[in-house]
Design a protein around this motif. Structure first.
Motif, short mmCIF file in Angstrom:
data_model
loop_
_atom_site.label_atom_id
_atom_site.label_comp_id
_atom_site.label_asym_id
_atom_site.label_seq_id
_atom_site.Cartn_x
_atom_site.Cartn_y
_atom_site.Cartn_z
N MET A 1 1.23 -1.32 0.11
CA MET A 1 0.00 -0.02 0.06
C MET A 1 1.09 1.43 0.03
O MET A 1 1.65 0.78 0.64
N LEU A 2 0.42 2.33 -0.48
CA LEU A 2 1.35 3.37 -0.87
C LEU A 2 1.25 3.69 0.53
O LEU A 2 0.40 4.26 0.97
N ARG A 3 2.72 4.64 0.63
CA ARG A 3 2.45 5.05 1.80
C ARG A 3 3.17 6.96 1.73
O ARG A 3 3.99 7.37 1.35
N LEU A 4 2.24 7.64 2.08
CA LEU A 4 2.24 9.45 2.30
C LEU A 4 2.94 9.36 2.49
O LEU A 4 3.64 9.16 4.43
N PRO A 5 4.16 10.65 2.66
CA PRO A 5 5.46 10.96 2.91
C PRO A 5 4.41 12.16 4.38
O PRO A 5 3.59 12.66 4.57
N ASP A 6 6.14 12.21 5.28
CA ASP A 6 5.73 13.14 6.77
C ASP A 6 5.81 14.07 6.41
O ASP A 6 4.84 15.12 6.84
N ALA A 7 6.72 14.30 5.45
CA ALA A 7 6.33 15.78 4.55
C ALA A 7 4.72 15.91 4.73
O ALA A 7 4.25 17.55 4.30
N PHE A 8 4.33 15.39 3.75
CA PHE A 8 3.00 15.94 3.54
C PHE A 8 2.15 15.64 4.77
O PHE A 8 1.08 16.80 4.83
N LEU A 9 2.37 15.05 5.50
CA LEU A 9 1.39 15.02 6.52
C LEU A 9 1.81 16.40 7.35
O LEU A 9 1.07 16.92 7.89
N ASP A 10 3.10 16.84 7.48
CA ASP A 10 3.01 17.79 8.06
C ASP A 10 2.57 19.21 7.65
O ASP A 10 2.44 19.94 8.28
N GLN A 11 3.02 18.86 6.24
CA GLN A 11 2.29 20.41 5.75
C GLN A 11 0.26 20.38 6.14
O GLN A 11 0.06 21.19 6.30
N LEU A 12 0.19 19.01 6.21
CA LEU A 12 -1.62 19.29 6.98
C LEU A 12 -1.66 20.12 8.04
O LEU A 12 -2.42 20.36 8.29
N GLN A 13 -0.90 19.08 8.93
CA GLN A 13 -0.99 20.20 10.45
C GLN A 13 -0.73 21.52 10.31
O GLN A 13 -1.87 22.06 10.83
N ALA A 14 0.75 22.00 9.10
CA ALA A 14 0.35 22.87 9.87
C ALA A 14 -0.16 24.15 9.29
O ALA A 14 -0.48 25.33 9.13
N GLU A 15 -0.68 23.78 7.83
CA GLU A 15 -2.38 23.98 7.26
C GLU A 15 -3.15 24.44 8.29
O GLU A 15 -3.98 25.66 8.72
N ASP A 16 -3.51 23.45 9.18
CA ASP A 16 -4.69 23.93 10.58
C ASP A 16 -4.15 24.55 12.40
O ASP A 16 -4.92 25.01 12.01
N THR A 17 -2.91 24.09 12.18
CA THR A 17 -2.79 24.66 13.85
C THR A 17 -0.85 25.32 12.77
O THR A 17 0.46 24.72 13.74
#
Length: 289
Positions: A1-17
């Motif tokens: 299964m494709l693994r989304l990179p942590d950099a992408f997750l950090d970007q999502l988090q930074a957009e919210d907080t």
């Protein structure tokens, strides 16, 4: 299964907080221990569980996952449980919930297409590159989780000759397409056509796959008949307006590939979140979706 990179997750988090959770900071409750549980409020093919786990862990909580991306969950099934300080739970809660809901909506829609294709005898469900801008990686993970494959990752990975390409070829179309096959021998050549006559013309040139744009199922069947005398007829891909409601008919008509963008615009799945404060006298609160 494709693994989304942590950099992408950090970007999502930074957009919210981008500068922390002001409400939690001002209430001075960040260090209080708590528990957070994600559950399926309705049946769904769940997606991005692994990314939700990492989002919550990176915020500072401990997480246990009870399923994996691609699993079918009945209503009420537990997805994950997290424990840790309130600041970690409240910081990551909505980003993780929204990611699961959005991608699980796509994966569930893909699964419905796959099931409809199976009822017709079986065909590959291929989702297009028309993802929402900036959401390609998460959308592709959802496609895989639902049992589909990418139609094209982009313009750089495959050969698809549109009518818009052919307007520049004029009378040299046949020679140009034969040259294209010779220039890229390791790749199949796909050509989009808009009627049966074009399909027959492209097939005689030796095109590997015909993408039948907005053909109704009966026109797909007509194309199959028109190509039946060829020694090696191309594979037929139905495209344009393909959805779970008509997928079975397209497969029965002879389409071996179903090309669709419709799952990308599916309604998000419904995920319930319940956060409780650990310790005596604390009650849980179910977070509305």
């Amino acid at each position: 299964m494709l693994r989304l990179p942590d950099a992408f997750l950090d970007q999502l988090q930074a957009e919210d907080t981008p500068h922390g959770d002001l409400t939690t900071i001002a209430l001075a409750i960040g260090e209080r221990p708590g528990r957070m549980r994600f559950s399926a409020r309705a049946p769904q093919v769940v997606c991005c569980v692994e990314e939700a786990v990492r989002l919550i862990e990176r915020a500072g909580a401990q997480v246990s996952a009870y399923c994996r991306s691609g699993d079918f969950l009945p209503s009420g099934a537990l997805i994950l449980e997290a424990t840790g300080p309130a600041e970690a739970l409240l910081l990551s809660w909505k980003v993780a919930q929204t990611l699961i809901e959005a991608t699980s909506g796509i994966s569930t829609a893909v699964r419905h297409l796959v099931e409809a294709a199976e009822r017709g005898g079986g065909a590959v469900v291929a989702c297009t590159r028309k993802t929402f801008p900036g959401a390609k990686a998460a959308s592709l993970k959802a496609v895989y989780a639902g049992g589909g494959v990418p139609h094209r990752l982009g313009l750089s990975d495959s050969l698809l000759v549109f009518p818009e390409h052919r307007v520049f070829l004029g009378a040299d179309t046949a020679d140009a397409l034969r040259h294209l096959k010779a220039a890229c021998p390791e790749k199949k050549v796909v050509a989009e056509v808009i009627n049966v006559d074009e399909a027959l013309q492209m097939a005689r040139i030796g095109i590997d796959v015909l993408q039948l744009e907005k053909f109704p199922p009966e026109a797909v069947a007509e194309t199959v008949r028109a190509l039946s005398d060829l020694p090696s007829p191309p594979v037929l891909a139905a495209a344009g307006g393909v959805n779970a409601g008509n997928a079975e008919a397209y497969v029965r008509a002879g389409a071996k590939i179903l090309v669709s963008s419709s799952p990308y615009w599916a309604k998000p799945a419904d995920v319930s979140v319940k956060i409780t404060a650990d310790g005596p006298g604390h009650a849980g609160h179910a977070i509305p979706s």
